[in-house]
Design a protein around this motif. Structure first.
Motif, PDB file in Angstrom:
ATOM      1  N   ARG A 213       0.831  -1.198   0.000  1.00  0.00           N
ATOM      2  CA  ARG A 213       0.000   0.000   0.000  1.00  0.00           C
ATOM      3  C   ARG A 213       0.873   1.258   0.000  1.00  0.00           C
ATOM      4  N   GLU A 214       1.951   1.222   0.773  1.00  0.00           N
ATOM      5  CA  GLU A 214       2.860   2.366   0.809  1.00  0.00           C
ATOM      6  C   GLU A 214       3.582   2.548  -0.527  1.00  0.00           C
ATOM      7  N   LYS A 215       3.982   1.443  -1.148  1.00  0.00           N
ATOM      8  CA  LYS A 215       4.656   1.548  -2.443  1.00  0.00           C
ATOM      9  C   LYS A 215       3.727   2.166  -3.488  1.00  0.00           C
ATOM     10  N   ILE A 216       2.458   1.739  -3.472  1.00  0.00           N
ATOM     11  CA  ILE A 216       1.490   2.301  -4.417  1.00  0.00           C
ATOM     12  C   ILE A 216       1.292   3.791  -4.153  1.00  0.00           C
ATOM     13  N   HIS A 217       1.217   4.156  -2.867  1.00  0.00           N
ATOM     14  CA  HIS A 217       1.042   5.565  -2.516  1.00  0.00           C
ATOM     15  C   HIS A 217       2.193   6.414  -3.052  1.00  0.00           C
ATOM     16  N   TRP A 218       3.426   5.965  -2.817  1.00  0.00           N
ATOM     17  CA  TRP A 218       4.574   6.766  -3.241  1.00  0.00           C
ATOM     18  C   TRP A 218       4.712   6.803  -4.757  1.00  0.00           C
ATOM     19  N   LYS A 219       4.345   5.727  -5.417  1.00  0.00           N
ATOM     20  CA  LYS A 219       4.391   5.747  -6.875  1.00  0.00           C
ATOM     21  C   LYS A 219       3.375   6.748  -7.436  1.00  0.00           C
ATOM     22  N   ASN A 220       2.195   6.788  -6.831  1.00  0.00           N
ATOM     23  CA  ASN A 220       1.183   7.743  -7.272  1.00  0.00           C
ATOM     24  C   ASN A 220       1.624   9.183  -7.014  1.00  0.00           C
ATOM     25  N   VAL A 221       2.249   9.406  -5.859  1.00  0.00           N
ATOM     26  CA  VAL A 221       2.759  10.751  -5.546  1.00  0.00           C
ATOM     27  C   VAL A 221       3.817  11.163  -6.558  1.00  0.00           C
ATOM     28  N   LEU A 222       4.752  10.265  -6.849  1.00  0.00           N
ATOM     29  CA  LEU A 222       5.821  10.585  -7.788  1.00  0.00           C
ATOM     30  C   LEU A 222       5.275  10.827  -9.190  1.00  0.00           C
ATOM     31  N   ASN A 223       4.262  10.069  -9.588  1.00  0.00           N
ATOM     32  CA  ASN A 223       3.660  10.292 -10.914  1.00  0.00           C
ATOM     33  C   ASN A 223       3.101  11.698 -11.031  1.00  0.00           C
ATOM     34  N   ARG A 224       2.457  12.180  -9.987  1.00  0.00           N
ATOM     35  CA  ARG A 224       1.897  13.526 -10.016  1.00  0.00           C
ATOM     36  C   ARG A 224       2.985  14.591  -9.995  1.00  0.00           C
ATOM     37  N   ILE A 225       4.006  14.373  -9.202  1.00  0.00           N
ATOM     38  CA  ILE A 225       5.109  15.340  -9.153  1.00  0.00           C
ATOM     39  C   ILE A 225       5.818  15.402 -10.501  1.00  0.00           C
ATOM     40  N   LEU A 226       6.043  14.252 -11.112  1.00  0.00           N
ATOM     41  CA  LEU A 226       6.685  14.231 -12.425  1.00  0.00           C
ATOM     42  C   LEU A 226       5.830  14.945 -13.466  1.00  0.00           C
ATOM     43  N   SER A 227       4.520  14.759 -13.399  1.00  0.00           N
ATOM     44  CA  SER A 227       3.632  15.416 -14.363  1.00  0.00           C
ATOM     45  C   SER A 227       3.679  16.933 -14.208  1.00  0.00           C
ATOM     46  N   GLY A 252       6.019  29.995  -5.294  1.00  0.00           N
ATOM     47  CA  GLY A 252       6.268  29.592  -6.675  1.00  0.00           C
ATOM     48  C   GLY A 252       5.177  28.724  -7.276  1.00  0.00           C
ATOM     49  N   LYS A 253       5.318  28.480  -8.574  1.00  0.00           N
ATOM     50  CA  LYS A 253       4.288  27.747  -9.322  1.00  0.00           C
ATOM     51  C   LYS A 253       4.280  26.262  -8.978  1.00  0.00           C
ATOM     52  N   PHE A 254       5.446  25.671  -8.753  1.00  0.00           N
ATOM     53  CA  PHE A 254       5.491  24.227  -8.492  1.00  0.00           C
ATOM     54  C   PHE A 254       4.706  23.892  -7.223  1.00  0.00           C
ATOM     55  N   LEU A 255       5.050  24.529  -6.103  1.00  0.00           N
ATOM     56  CA  LEU A 255       4.339  24.241  -4.857  1.00  0.00           C
ATOM     57  C   LEU A 255       2.897  24.733  -4.934  1.00  0.00           C
ATOM     58  N   GLY A 256       2.653  25.792  -5.688  1.00  0.00           N
ATOM     59  CA  GLY A 256       1.282  26.262  -5.848  1.00  0.00           C
ATOM     60  C   GLY A 256       0.393  25.244  -6.527  1.00  0.00           C
ATOM     61  N   ILE A 257       0.910  24.587  -7.570  1.00  0.00           N
ATOM     62  CA  ILE A 257       0.138  23.542  -8.249  1.00  0.00           C
ATOM     63  C   ILE A 257      -0.052  22.340  -7.334  1.00  0.00           C
ATOM     64  N   ILE A 258       0.960  22.015  -6.544  1.00  0.00           N
ATOM     65  CA  ILE A 258       0.835  20.920  -5.570  1.00  0.00           C
ATOM     66  C   ILE A 258      -0.312  21.212  -4.603  1.00  0.00           C
ATOM     67  N   GLU A 259      -0.353  22.432  -4.088  1.00  0.00           N
ATOM     68  CA  GLU A 259      -1.414  22.809  -3.154  1.00  0.00           C
ATOM     69  C   GLU A 259      -2.780  22.776  -3.826  1.00  0.00           C
ATOM     70  N   MET A 260      -2.858  23.271  -5.067  1.00  0.00           N
ATOM     71  CA  MET A 260      -4.130  23.264  -5.784  1.00  0.00           C
ATOM     72  C   MET A 260      -4.603  21.844  -6.064  1.00  0.00           C
ATOM     73  N   LEU A 261      -3.676  20.968  -6.464  1.00  0.00           N
ATOM     74  CA  LEU A 261      -4.031  19.591  -6.781  1.00  0.00           C
ATOM     75  C   LEU A 261      -4.542  18.854  -5.544  1.00  0.00           C
ATOM     76  N   ALA A 262      -3.995  19.196  -4.380  1.00  0.00           N
ATOM     77  CA  ALA A 262      -4.413  18.524  -3.151  1.00  0.00           C
ATOM     78  C   ALA A 262      -5.867  18.807  -2.799  1.00  0.00           C
ATOM     79  N   LYS A 263      -6.442  19.867  -3.347  1.00  0.00           N
ATOM     80  CA  LYS A 263      -7.844  20.183  -3.076  1.00  0.00           C
ATOM     81  C   LYS A 263      -8.798  19.203  -3.762  1.00  0.00           C
ATOM     82  N   PHE A 264      -8.329  18.552  -4.812  1.00  0.00           N
ATOM     83  CA  PHE A 264      -9.206  17.688  -5.607  1.00  0.00           C
ATOM     84  C   PHE A 264      -8.737  16.234  -5.661  1.00  0.00           C
ATOM     85  N   ASP A 265      -7.466  16.007  -5.388  1.00  0.00           N
ATOM     86  CA  ASP A 265      -6.888  14.677  -5.556  1.00  0.00           C
ATOM     87  C   ASP A 265      -6.617  14.049  -4.193  1.00  0.00           C
ATOM     88  N   PRO A 266      -7.215  12.899  -3.875  1.00  0.00           N
ATOM     89  CA  PRO A 266      -7.006  12.272  -2.558  1.00  0.00           C
ATOM     90  C   PRO A 266      -5.554  11.874  -2.307  1.00  0.00           C
TER      91      PRO A 266
END
Length: 551
Positions: A213-227, A252-266
């Motif tokens: 479960r943790e591996k899946i979580h981190w892979k999903n996090v990395l996929n979003r960061i890479l995108s 900055g824009k990078f952390l701003g998009i991270i914060e915005m994405l967290a509003k909609f993405d579990p």
């Protein structure tokens, strides 16, 4: 289940543990684990020094002795480990655990509560790997004792090898041990072997489930960061602001998009929650992680470009030097090819690819040509396949004997040199400025950035009356003597008939030249059309000398 032995409040609190936290090193180690080609012989070291002891224990009447790890031989071969795994970990529960005097003088004993890990949400996780020995009154890790090949930390030694009865610090030791990489590896090795033996026998898979479960979580996090990094990179957007702190103004824009994405993405919502609650210090949001990912992406793109160059075979090299924001001179290398496409149905197209940035300390023709040759060799591109060179008109580039084009031509005579037509046009203007009136020399000239002069001249011409009024106001009202003096000097300079006439002429000429220059620099430039435009400009300038000044 337990007798009336009292457990102090400190030990009770120690038994309430937090959820399992994974750091970067552990996740990477788990991701790299693979048992596709895992063999029993690879997991269990063979020892020929314990054959007699092994034969005795394997007697049907003595197998039950292996349920207590005190009876396990110090050196175990395949057969012993095979039988121990078949028996599985034996848990002692209904037992009058003896009281032991600890190092601080307190009296404690083993508590069966330590067989479980209590999460903050009230859930209990079974420590199925923790086993107790009645003979030695100690506990150890079942899977690490069998499969651990080395011990990384001193704290793990007792639980991985000889066992421990330090009941006072046991809760803390269990926390440290169950989060170690060697423990994860031992758990997976044990479960792999057990599955091979049992062939469908049910086994407690909770630990593996947590890790998966943790591996899946981190892979999903990395996929979003890479995108996000990929999106900002292809749009040439700045990543960082004045701070790199989440939910801070100007981050900055990078952390701003991270914060915005967290509003909609579990997934990102959970990731930021862990960061805010300090459940993890690993978040992959630091600037050095961004730079590393960008570099990895750049390397992949470069390899793709190299493969296209090799398919096309022949290429043209384009180079130019420019200083960066830190005043470090950088050589930009581009490669132009005829891309024949991936299939025969697509039409060939001329494409130009950015290839590399190289910091240079010397811009001589010798040094630049050596850098170019070295970079092509680095990427295994044959300079003999070069069919064109395109540089500006600097002497270090176009020099007949010492320039880059001459040195490359000596190596490969087929590398035909074509000077920059737009730069040639600019050099014409530079030569014209040499004997120009004051209005032209007032703005100066640049070998490569002359187009900015057009904007300055045009702005002055269109706003000339307002500029005069502004300078007069400064001269009449300013209290600063230096400002009054400079305003007066400028008024005298630009108010002359010679300056105004030159301003009008220079603006007309630059506008016409700029149209041709834009065409020469266009990505879709065609030689036939651009040639006609150059000749048209030439005729316009000739005619301007006859009628332009009178007009």
């Amino acid at each position: 289940m337990e007798n009336n032995f009292e457990i102090d409040e400190t030990q009770k609190n120690d038994d309430i543990e937090e959820c399992l936290n994974f750091d970067e090193e552990k996740v990477d180690a788990i991701d790299n684990l693979s048992f596709e080609n895992h063999k029993l012989e690879d997991t269990i070291p063979i020892s020929t020094n314990s054959n007699k002891l092994t034969d005795d224990l394997l007697n049907e009447n003595k197998l039950h002795l292996l349920q207590d790890h005190a009876n396990w031989p110090i050196v175990m071969n395949n057969k012993i480990k095979y039988e121990i795994v078949k028996l599985g970990p034996s848990r002692v529960i209904n037992h009058n655990f003896p009281i032991t005097v600890q190092d601080n003088g307190s009296k404690r004993k083993f508590s069966t509560k330590l067989y479980y890990r209590n999460l903050i949400n009230g859930e209990q996780i079974n420590r199925f790997w923790l086993i107790y020995s009645k003979l030695e009154d100690c506990v150890l890790c079942y899977c690490c004792k069998l499969f651990s090949t080395h011990v990384n930390y001193e704290k793990e030694t007792s639980l991985s090898s000889k066992g421990t009865n330090d009941w006072r610090h046991l809760s803390e030791k269990l926390k440290t041990h169950e989060r170690s990489i060697s423990h994860y590896k031992s758990v997976e090795a044990w479960m792999e072997l057990n599955n091979r033996i049992s062939k469908g026998k049910t086994i407690n898979q909770l630990e593996v489930t947590v890790m998966e479960r943790e591996k899946i979580h981190w892979k999903n996090v990395l996929n979003r960061i890479l995108s996000i990094i990929h999106y900002l990179a292809i749009h040439n957007d700045a990543f960082r602001g004045t701070t790199d702190v989440l939910f801070a103004k100007g981050n900055g824009k990078f952390l701003g998009i991270i914060e915005m994405l967290a509003k909609f993405d579990p997934i990102m919502e959970e990731h930021l929650r862990r960061i805010k609650d300090e459940e993890t210090r690993v978040h992959y949001l630091r600037h050095d992680i961004q730079d590393e990912v960008i570099q990895i992406m750049a390397n992949e793109i470069r390899q793709k470009i190299i493969s296209l160059i090799k398919v096309a075979k022949y290429f043209t090299v384009v180079m130019d030097c420019t200083p960066d924001i830190g005043h470090q001179e950088q050589l930009t290398i581009l490669i132009r090819i005829v891309n024949i496409g991936e299939s025969n149905e697509s039409d060939p197209t001329i494409q130009e690819y950015f290839f590399d940035f190289v910091n240079v300390n010397s811009t001589t023709g010798l040094n630049l040509s050596e850098i170019l040759i070295k970079q092509l060799e680095l990427y295994n591109i044959n300079i003999g396949d070069c069919r064109g060179q395109a540089y500006d008109n600097g002497s270090n580039m176009v020099g007949k004997y010492q320039g880059v084009q001459a040195r490359i031509s000596n190596i490969n005579p087929r590398a035909f040199f074509t000077p920059c037509a737009a730069h040639n046009l600019n050099l014409v203007l530079c030569d014209a400025v040499q004997n120009s009136p004051r209005a032209i020399s007032f703005f100066g000239s640049s070998d490569t950035r002359w187009e900015s002069r057009l904007n300055s001249v045009k702005a002055l011409r269109l706003q000339f009356p307002h500029i005069i009024e502004a300078l007069e106001e400064v001269y009449e009202t300013a209290n600063d003597l230096m400002a009054k003096s400079e305003a007066n000097s400028l008024l005298n300079e630009i108010s002359s008939y010679e300056f105004i006439l030159s301003l009008v002429i220079w603006c007309d000429i630059l506008e016409k030249v700029n149209i041709v220059s834009k065409s020469l620099q266009s990505q879709n430039m065609e030689i036939s059309i651009s040639t006609k435009m150059v000749y048209g400009l030439f005729e316009h300038l000739k005619q301007y000398r006859i009628t332009g000044f009178d007009a």
